[in-house]
Scaffold this active site. Sequence first.
Site, short mmCIF file in Angstrom:
data_model
loop_
_atom_site.label_atom_id
_atom_site.label_comp_id
_atom_site.label_asym_id
_atom_site.label_seq_id
_atom_site.Cartn_x
_atom_site.Cartn_y
_atom_site.Cartn_z
N SER B 42 -29.73 81.73 -29.36
CA SER B 42 -29.98 81.65 -27.91
C SER B 42 -29.14 82.48 -27.38
CB SER B 42 -29.43 80.12 -27.56
OG SER B 42 -29.41 79.92 -26.27
N HIS B 44 -27.73 82.18 -24.11
CA HIS B 44 -26.53 81.70 -23.23
C HIS B 44 -25.16 81.68 -23.95
CE1 HIS B 44 -27.31 77.94 -25.35
NE2 HIS B 44 -25.96 77.47 -25.02
N CYS B 165 -17.57 57.51 -25.52
CA CYS B 165 -17.74 57.41 -24.11
C CYS B 165 -18.33 58.56 -23.72
CB CYS B 165 -16.16 57.13 -23.58
SG CYS B 165 -15.43 55.74 -24.33
#
Lengths: 219, 232
Positions: B42, B44, B165
């Site tokens: 990729s 990025h 979380c």
Amino acid sequence: MKFPYTDIVLEHFRHPRNVGKIENPDGKATEGSPACGDMVSVYIKVDPKTTTIADVKFESYGCASNIATGSIITELAKGKTLDEAKNITWKEASEALGGLPKIKAHCSVLAVEGLRSAIQNYEERHGLVKEKKPTTVEVVRQRLRKVINPLTGLSVVRTNLVQDIKVKDGVVRVLVDLPRDHQFAHTIKDEISRLKEVFGSAYRICQPVSKGVILAIKR
Amino acid sequence: MTSAIGSICHEKEVLFHTDATHTFTRVPLDMKKITVDLVTVSAHTIHGPKGTGGLCIRQGTQIAKWVDGGFQEFNLRAGLENIPGAVGFAKAVELVTPKEIKRLQEMRDRLIDRMLAKIAHSTLNGHRQKRLPQNANITFHFVEGESITLHLDMRGFAVSTGSACFSRSLEASHVITGIGGDHERAHGSIRFTFGRYNTVEDVDAVVRALTDIVEELRSISPLGKNEEKEEA
């Protein structure tokens, strides 16, 4: 990633109110456990004349919604009678915070339950518990939902680790499907047997007699 | 590791695909030596244009066409080629130098050394050297990762965490648990990733910020208080 929190949540997260421990509290409780995720401890001081909450503090090992809910719940509870404080719901806490993301219910409900359990702890210590629920298979199963399987973060009931529950002649047997080499065998067994409330305070917990069986006997 | 997996796949006649988005240009991958059939990269991750990536296909590997409607991209993916993206990606690859990789590695090592020295009860996840040159992953015990991440965000640092979380599934990082860590270890884990525009000053600043943040969060945590007293 953008954090899904309101300004009120962020404000309580940054400056949590009533944080800490109360020495010699009249009631205290811990919800959650380090093995599986968030954890919150709640301490209360009760004015015996008015049975109102004179002081309340909390400690949190949790995420922003856990901390913020702990903070708001102490603000909501202070000065209230025990009965009023017991009835504070997660929804009320969430509304007072301007809303919490649904996915965060799991982390934030612990603080609400922590307050309720601390009040229950006070009531049990002071003989204020009016009617006790008899310990039945369904009650044990309900309570076991609080014990989390650390491998998945879901309850031991939901992940089918608890295979069988028997309540007979003052003995509760919980059969847990835990192979000896299960990574968390010790943690899970320890947590189930440590949780007095799983069996009710009338029960004494015995050492597991054989692999995977946890036993509690009526005092 | 990749080589071992590749050999097993080859032996069992199973295609082997690896997601190399983070190792691309940072860790050498020789398709002549490793029996990997498909490699995803990729742009990025190396400061190239976002939305541009590549799939390296070993000659002879059969791939089904997955976007219909045209014959572009070797008749595998319809739609006009993103020329600016491809050119930008190529330029981004060209701009990566061995010197940069060495610099990333130095920042990573400085961060690991300082964090572990300055913050008690912190543990490095993974191997000290056998890891990406731009990545450090540290667990701060007795505190939760999303809280750390949010505090750091307010101070201008973007990091990630393996805490349940923080994930949409409420599940702990499978990577931390996969390398032998438990939920508690994932709960307080923070991933730091460096890029070309980071400096040594950034490393020191994030260590300073974290020292404060972890101390603050530990002061409100019900855990770890006894351990600290015992050590003192």
